[in-house]
Design a protein around this motif. Structure first.
Motif, PDB file in Angstrom:
ATOM      1  N   ALA A 259       0.831  -1.210   0.000  1.00 42.93           N
ATOM      2  CA  ALA A 259       0.000   0.000   0.000  1.00 42.93           C
ATOM      3  C   ALA A 259       0.860   1.253   0.000  1.00 42.93           C
ATOM      4  O   ALA A 259       0.609   2.204  -0.758  1.00 42.93           O
ATOM      5  CB  ALA A 259      -0.932  -0.002   1.208  1.00 42.93           C
ATOM      6  N   ALA A 263       0.949   4.005  -3.036  1.00 41.18           N
ATOM      7  CA  ALA A 263       0.581   5.391  -2.738  1.00 41.18           C
ATOM      8  C   ALA A 263       1.755   6.328  -3.000  1.00 41.18           C
ATOM      9  O   ALA A 263       1.579   7.427  -3.556  1.00 41.18           O
ATOM     10  CB  ALA A 263       0.120   5.507  -1.288  1.00 41.18           C
ATOM     11  N   MET A 266       2.082   6.963  -6.735  1.00 40.84           N
ATOM     12  CA  MET A 266       1.041   7.867  -7.221  1.00 40.84           C
ATOM     13  C   MET A 266       1.388   9.318  -6.890  1.00 40.84           C
ATOM     14  O   MET A 266       1.156  10.223  -7.700  1.00 40.84           O
ATOM     15  CB  MET A 266      -0.309   7.511  -6.598  1.00 40.84           C
ATOM     16  CG  MET A 266      -0.908   6.194  -7.057  1.00 40.84           C
ATOM     17  SD  MET A 266      -1.256   6.096  -8.834  1.00 40.84           S
ATOM     18  CE  MET A 266      -2.339   7.497  -9.087  1.00 40.84           C
ATOM     19  N   LEU A 267       1.957   9.549  -5.722  1.00 37.95           N
ATOM     20  CA  LEU A 267       2.254  10.910  -5.286  1.00 37.95           C
ATOM     21  C   LEU A 267       3.536  11.462  -5.894  1.00 37.95           C
ATOM     22  O   LEU A 267       3.637  12.675  -6.146  1.00 37.95           O
ATOM     23  CB  LEU A 267       2.349  10.956  -3.762  1.00 37.95           C
ATOM     24  CG  LEU A 267       1.043  10.721  -2.990  1.00 37.95           C
ATOM     25  CD1 LEU A 267       1.331  10.581  -1.503  1.00 37.95           C
ATOM     26  CD2 LEU A 267       0.049  11.841  -3.245  1.00 37.95           C
ATOM     27  N   SER A 345      -4.303  13.370  -7.226  1.00 36.14           N
ATOM     28  CA  SER A 345      -3.242  12.429  -6.902  1.00 36.14           C
ATOM     29  C   SER A 345      -3.360  11.928  -5.470  1.00 36.14           C
ATOM     30  O   SER A 345      -3.166  10.736  -5.198  1.00 36.14           O
ATOM     31  CB  SER A 345      -1.878  13.086  -7.113  1.00 36.14           C
ATOM     32  OG  SER A 345      -0.835  12.212  -6.771  1.00 36.14           O
ATOM     33  N   ALA A 349      -3.925   8.109  -4.496  1.00 27.52           N
ATOM     34  CA  ALA A 349      -2.997   7.434  -3.586  1.00 27.52           C
ATOM     35  C   ALA A 349      -3.752   6.820  -2.411  1.00 27.52           C
ATOM     36  O   ALA A 349      -3.456   5.688  -1.996  1.00 27.52           O
ATOM     37  CB  ALA A 349      -1.950   8.432  -3.089  1.00 27.52           C
ATOM     38  N   ALA A 350      -4.728   7.549  -1.880  1.00 23.14           N
ATOM     39  CA  ALA A 350      -5.524   7.018  -0.775  1.00 23.14           C
ATOM     40  C   ALA A 350      -6.316   5.796  -1.210  1.00 23.14           C
ATOM     41  O   ALA A 350      -6.455   4.821  -0.457  1.00 23.14           O
ATOM     42  CB  ALA A 350      -6.462   8.105  -0.251  1.00 23.14           C
ATOM     43  N   TRP A 352      -5.546   3.529  -3.573  1.00 23.10           N
ATOM     44  CA  TRP A 352      -4.683   2.347  -3.666  1.00 23.10           C
ATOM     45  C   TRP A 352      -4.191   1.904  -2.296  1.00 23.10           C
ATOM     46  O   TRP A 352      -4.065   0.699  -2.027  1.00 23.10           O
ATOM     47  CB  TRP A 352      -3.517   2.622  -4.608  1.00 23.10           C
ATOM     48  CG  TRP A 352      -3.920   2.540  -6.051  1.00 23.10           C
ATOM     49  CD1 TRP A 352      -4.029   3.560  -6.946  1.00 23.10           C
ATOM     50  CD2 TRP A 352      -4.299   1.351  -6.751  1.00 23.10           C
ATOM     51  NE1 TRP A 352      -4.452   3.087  -8.160  1.00 23.10           N
ATOM     52  CE2 TRP A 352      -4.618   1.738  -8.065  1.00 23.10           C
ATOM     53  CE3 TRP A 352      -4.385   0.009  -6.392  1.00 23.10           C
ATOM     54  CZ2 TRP A 352      -5.030   0.810  -9.031  1.00 23.10           C
ATOM     55  CZ3 TRP A 352      -4.799  -0.919  -7.345  1.00 23.10           C
ATOM     56  CH2 TRP A 352      -5.111  -0.514  -8.642  1.00 23.10           C
ATOM     57  N   ALA A 353      -3.911   2.846  -1.420  1.00 23.30           N
ATOM     58  CA  ALA A 353      -3.490   2.476  -0.072  1.00 23.30           C
ATOM     59  C   ALA A 353      -4.587   1.686   0.634  1.00 23.30           C
ATOM     60  O   ALA A 353      -4.319   0.672   1.302  1.00 23.30           O
ATOM     61  CB  ALA A 353      -3.134   3.726   0.732  1.00 23.30           C
TER      62      ALA A 353
END
Length: 419
Positions: A259, A263, A266-267, A345, A349-350, A352-353
């Motif tokens: 995770a 994330a 992504m960021l 973004s 990210a949240a 996928w985490a």
């Protein structure tokens, strides 16, 4: 007293099972059809909840996977926020400046901002219907998953070794012949689907002690993309295997590690590209034309992100940067940054985490994380974020992972590890 599944429950179950059953055929003959089939399954699943008998009562309901339904709500909430922000971003997107978000019905019919909310609702209905499957339906779904994966594996290996000979023959039979190179390109699309369903299918096969068939699926997922001259599915399969290994070694911390990695990518993707640009340029000449082109696309996209990092350029803005960016950046993280900026973004990210961390300590966690990782890696190398068939495949990936998790949870030898 146990009441067997009523009409509503059977309708919802049929929607999920129908999508699982058709997936291998769609992968081979009509990949774009995933959008229509999964959307139709979503409609049927919703209708199933509206008619009597949508619930199963008594002992048949007990084996359902504990906590899986709740673990899905948080990621779905993130997706809803992403969709809402994407729709709002139409107000500053240059893709909609000339006529606004809806000039004519024909134009609106094909616009992303209008389709995304409907897709989210219908695709989510299919995923949630998987959680509500009764034990017998879940078992049947797992059966169709493994035999579909095995059939697709044999087909992809044959087509890879023969140069898509069967596909060319089928096109000639219907009076629509195709060049061999284009046939190979079309058949290669099936290997993306195989990469997504391989790890859940192998998990079920291992639980059933069908190791030889699991080995066949693994070999096909790794070798057939290379035979068909596409690298992303093979890379995704290997990366997903690494994620599965991490989770198997550390059932609680493993999903959280994956995770964090997802994330973080992504960021940080645009800034990583800019930092690594000198190195990428130095090796570009030694890469094939496709990967060399990606380096140029990634670098150009990262520069445009730096010009509007906070709110992004708006939904569908990627289309306007052609030819430097052909339709989309071929990387999900870069496309989200380019179009939705920092806010998009962070939400992605949240999402996928939550997807990966939600499998911490759960039965079938390794296969579910592997399937999600395969989707994540393919998204980082190919396809546009908003492509309908690709979003539909995301929903099916969740379905396959859910079926494998159900199989693990209902195994009497499986242990539920509480996080």
């Amino acid at each position: 007293m146990t009441r067997l599944e009523g009409l509503g429950s059977r309708v919802s179950s049929g929607a999920v099972l129908g999508a699982v059953l058709l997936a291998p055929l769609l992968a081979y003959l009509w990949p774009l059809g995933f959008a229509a089939i999964v959307a139709l399954a979503g409609v049927v699943a919703v209708l199933g909840r509206l008619v009597p008998g949508a619930r199963v009562e008594g002992p048949l309901a007990k084996p359902r996977l504990p906590g899986l339904r709740m673990s899905m709500f948080a990621p779905l909430a993130m997706l809803l926020l992403i969709v809402l922000f994407a729709v709002v971003s139409v107000n500053w997107s240059p893709a909609y400046e000339q006529f606004g978000p809806m000039a004519t019905y024909q134009e609106a019919e094909s616009q992303t901002w209008l389709k995304l909310p409907m897709q989210l609702g219908l695709y989510a209905a299919v995923v949630l219907a998987t959680v509500r499957l009764g034990p017998l339906a879940a078992r049947r779904g797992a059966d169709w998953l493994v035999w579909g994966a095995a059939a697709l594996s044999v087909l992809c290996l044959f087509e890879g070794l023969s140069g898509a000979l069967l596909y060319q023959g089928l096109r000639e039979m219907i009076g629509d012949p195709i060049r061999p190179d284009l046939a190979v390109k079309n058949v290669a699309q099936a290997t993306y689907v195989l990469a997504l369903m391989a790890w859940p299918a192998m998990a079920v096969l291992r639980d059933r002690e069908r190791d030889r068939i699991a080995l066949l699926v693994a070999a096909a997922a790794l070798i057939s993309p290379l035979l068909l001259k596409t690298w992303a599915p093979a890379a995704a399969f290997v990366a997903a295997g690494a994620a599965a290994l991490i989770v198997r070694r550390a059932p609680i911390m493993g999903p959280r590690i994956v995770a964090g990695a997802a994330a973080g990518f992504m960021l940080l993707a645009p800034w990583l590209i800019l930092m690594a640009r000198p190195l990428l340029e130095s090796v570009k000449a030694n890469l094939g034309a496709s990967w060399a082109a990606r380096i140029d696309i990634y670098a150009f996209t990262a520069e445009r992100i730096g010009e509007r990092p906070l709110q992004g350029w708006g939904l569908d803005a990627s289309r306007l940067f052609d030819p430097p960016v052909p339709l989309h950046p071929h990387d999900a993280a870069l496309q989200v940054w380019l179009e939705l900026g920092l806010a998009g973004s962070v939400l992605a990210a949240a999402f996928w985490a939550l997807v990966f961390a939600g499998r911490s300590g759960k039965p079938g966690g390794a296969s579910a994380v592997a399937a999600g990782s395969a989707y994540f890696i393919i998204g980082a190398l190919s396809f546009g974020v908003w492509q309908e068939w690709w979003l539909a495949l995301g929903a099916l990936t969740a379905v396959w992972g859910g079926l494998a998790a159900r199989e693990a949870a209902e195994d009497p030898d499986a242990m539920l590890i509480e996080a």
